[in-house]
Design an enzyme around this catalytic site. Sequence first.
Site, mmCIF file in Angstrom:
data_model
loop_
_atom_site.group_PDB
_atom_site.id
_atom_site.type_symbol
_atom_site.label_atom_id
_atom_site.label_comp_id
_atom_site.label_asym_id
_atom_site.label_seq_id
_atom_site.Cartn_x
_atom_site.Cartn_y
_atom_site.Cartn_z
ATOM 1 N N HIS A 385 34.794 65.988 41.173
ATOM 2 C CA HIS A 385 36.076 65.318 40.915
ATOM 3 C C HIS A 385 35.849 64.173 39.920
ATOM 4 O O HIS A 385 34.998 63.308 40.127
ATOM 5 C CB HIS A 385 36.700 64.798 42.212
ATOM 6 N N ALA A 386 36.622 64.185 38.846
ATOM 7 C CA ALA A 386 36.396 63.248 37.743
ATOM 8 C C ALA A 386 36.505 61.800 38.208
ATOM 9 O O ALA A 386 37.386 61.456 38.995
ATOM 10 C CB ALA A 386 37.410 63.508 36.636
ATOM 11 N N HIS A 423 42.199 60.284 30.387
ATOM 12 C CA HIS A 423 42.536 59.508 31.587
ATOM 13 C C HIS A 423 41.346 58.642 32.010
ATOM 14 O O HIS A 423 41.491 57.433 32.256
ATOM 15 C CB HIS A 423 42.932 60.477 32.720
ATOM 16 N N GLU A 424 40.183 59.241 32.096
ATOM 17 C CA GLU A 424 38.998 58.504 32.569
ATOM 18 C C GLU A 424 38.624 57.379 31.605
ATOM 19 O O GLU A 424 38.253 56.290 32.034
ATOM 20 C CB GLU A 424 37.810 59.457 32.759
ATOM 21 N N HIS A 427 40.365 54.174 32.256
ATOM 22 C CA HIS A 427 39.739 53.313 33.269
ATOM 23 C C HIS A 427 38.622 52.475 32.635
ATOM 24 O O HIS A 427 38.511 51.277 32.880
ATOM 25 C CB HIS A 427 39.112 54.162 34.381
ATOM 26 N N GLU A 451 45.528 53.618 36.871
ATOM 27 C CA GLU A 451 45.701 55.057 36.690
ATOM 28 C C GLU A 451 46.590 55.400 35.496
ATOM 29 O O GLU A 451 46.594 56.545 35.039
ATOM 30 C CB GLU A 451 46.288 55.685 37.963
ATOM 31 N N HIS A 552 40.993 63.194 47.562
ATOM 32 C CA HIS A 552 41.288 61.804 47.908
ATOM 33 C C HIS A 552 41.380 61.551 49.406
ATOM 34 O O HIS A 552 41.339 60.400 49.831
ATOM 35 C CB HIS A 552 42.573 61.355 47.206
ATOM 36 N N TYR A 562 48.941 56.910 41.998
ATOM 37 C CA TYR A 562 49.220 57.935 40.981
ATOM 38 C C TYR A 562 50.720 58.150 40.817
ATOM 39 O O TYR A 562 51.196 58.448 39.725
ATOM 40 C CB TYR A 562 48.531 59.257 41.332
HETATM 41 O O1 X8Z Z 1 41.972 61.724 40.721
HETATM 42 C C1 X8Z Z 1 42.463 61.680 39.597
HETATM 43 C C2 X8Z Z 1 41.594 61.314 38.409
HETATM 44 C C3 X8Z Z 1 40.594 60.304 38.760
HETATM 45 S S1 X8Z Z 1 41.308 58.786 39.173
HETATM 46 C C4 X8Z Z 1 40.881 62.538 37.901
HETATM 47 N N1 X8Z Z 1 43.742 62.018 39.393
HETATM 48 C C5 X8Z Z 1 44.596 62.450 40.491
HETATM 49 C C6 X8Z Z 1 44.155 63.787 41.043
HETATM 50 O O2 X8Z Z 1 43.343 64.463 40.415
HETATM 51 O O3 X8Z Z 1 44.623 64.172 42.113
HETATM 52 C C7 X8Z Z 1 44.454 61.988 38.125
HETATM 53 C C8 X8Z Z 1 45.811 62.560 38.416
HETATM 54 C C9 X8Z Z 1 45.969 62.547 39.895
HETATM 55 ZN ZN ZN Z 2 42.085 57.804 37.537
#
Ligand code: X8Z
Ligand code: ZN
Length: 669
Positions: A385-386, A423-424, A427, A451, A552, A562
């Site tokens: 997960h990024a 996106h990354e 941050h 975010e 998450h 988000y």
């Molecule tokens: O978790 C993230 C990023 C890292 S903060 C990749 N996002 C959420 C997800 O993947 O569920 C970005 C969009 C929503």
């Molecule tokens: Zn993020």
Amino acid sequence: MNHRHLLLALALAAGSLSLSACRKPDAPAAGQTAAQAAPSETADQFVARINAEYKAAYPELTSAQWLSSTYINGDSQLVAAKANERSLGKLNQWIEQARQYEGKPMSADSARALTLLKLMSAMPAPRDPARLAELTGIAAKMEGDYGAGTYCSGDGDKRQCRQLGELEQVLARSRDYDQQLDAWQGWHSTAQPLRKDYQRFVVLANEGAREMGFADVGAMWRGGYDMPPAQVAVETDRLWEQLKPLYTQLQCYARGKLDQEYGKARGEVAGGLLPAHLLGNMWQQDWSNLWDLLQPYPGAGDLDITAALQKQYQGNLSAALAHKSGGNRVSSRFSAEREAQLHSAMQMTERAQDFYTSLGMPKLPDSYWKRSQFIKPLDRDVVCHASAWDMNMGGEAGSNNGPDVRTKMCIKPTEEDFTTIYHELGHLYYDLAYNPLPPLFQGGANDGFHEAIGDTIVLAMTPTYLQSIGLVSAQQASREAVINSQMRMALSKVAFLPFGLMIDRWRWGVFDGSITPDHYNQAWWELKAKYQGVAPASPRGEDFFDPGAKYHVPGNTPYTRYFLAHILQFQFYKGLCQAAGHQGPLYECSFYGNKQAGQKFWAMLKRGASQPWQATLKELTGNDTLDAGPMLEYFAPMADWLKQQNQGQSCGWTTSAAPASPASAPAQP
Ligand code: X8Z
Ligand code: ZN
């Protein structure tokens, strides 16, 4: 996790909760200063000391966490859990000591810093050392188990084991109903063992929250928004009410297309809900992968970015193969593939960096390129997960030990991963901009801001920009092309909204006890039906733990951020477009290369968490409230178009589980 702070999953932002109201007095631990004793340092000195200690302790923790996320095994988990245990114990001590200063004179900055201190960890820790150790152990294990999740199926020669990335590709690319169902169910089966751990995690973290004076963990999370915590639900509901009609139209349109592709009996679930495994995404949070089915005008403006990135990868592969000669053909093909994957991933990242530098922001430090994880290693499990990491809060000013920022991803040449890199980097640029601030102010104005930074840039990736970087061919100036481009954004931005809301509606309920463990899964699917209009193809009883299949939840990253980011990014975008002097419809604006927009953005980033977010928002946009207006303005053409398309359909959905909820009322097109 996106933005690591002390492994404490920072929910940094000031809240208005006071610790004193409902906390039970505790006997001071032996050797600790009693709360009543006269402080030996002033509040301002105390804050300065914690800032220094915090920064000094930080790298050890982030290193442990980085190791455990990029090298999952029992040893790294143990080291991460222990490092976390130490830092959470320290945090509890600081919070305890800070009580001495309640009502004492101090600077406004110190008062804000002490408020932020209480909200620093998304995982409030119990004071009891054994329970603290148990909590950090469970947290490390859940994250590791999620990262290592593997689904094995088939027998004999047909047996195969797949991890999340491969299963996601099936949902994204296959249009075979049964294959998609198998991939979806397979991934969700990997989360079943997490249920017990999560249940215990909730008990322990709630204990920590209560000891800190919060009603529960959810209440603590809601305390991070410079407004009364109860207002967070009200505000998010208000915004959702404004955007729900647009989502309902998109849901209706998607349903019609799924019916066409799979037949009505399979394309929807009773009541007009969309089958969870058919939306091209494991969690139905982003529908971009359904482009082939949902593209409004095939042929009018080519926006197939994944195809362009794959072509680029093929080019890299041919070049790498050309360099390998002799030796074993199989192994040189293999190493050429790895080389090409890494090359493509770094090329994509350089492209993202270029957008930021075009605004006048600095290049990422050399160490970024050396220490980041760009592609999935083959020799071990990692958390794919990024995430973006600030390892050392900027390091030591004036020394060789400069900022150490990194990203951790398993990049593939797809549009989704391409925009995730932008996106990354958002941050990281936030981190770099606020690194000069005192450590306690090194955070987003609120977590939604963090975010929203990179996503604001993604909005500026217009067809014109994509053409300028060679990813799409010359664009037509036609209404059809506009609608295509709007649909591309809507499939990720509009589709996301109810998902952004429902995750924490579930967790708030779990933490406050209104959702009990024997209803974890039922409540999850009720919320998915209510907000998203999505349902599983077959019943998902309590032997499953479907929330655990979303990073998450086991990673304990709050999710309201988000949802807020999806509103804020349109507000930021509009503000920056104005700074760039953009004329014309909002959706046409790209501020690529515009230094005025860049300066305005940087000025905002530099503020970090040093003032209430409302003030920071006002500096950028002229408005100090969350406002769905810019998002609605952006999608105005899409809203009209969807209404026309859906004419004659009865849009909206009904849920047998929650018949009285407002979202269950059929909406009119
Ligand atoms: O978790 C993230 C990023 C890292 S903060 C990749 N996002 C959420 C997800 O993947 O569920 C970005 C969009 C929503
Ligand atoms: Zn993020």
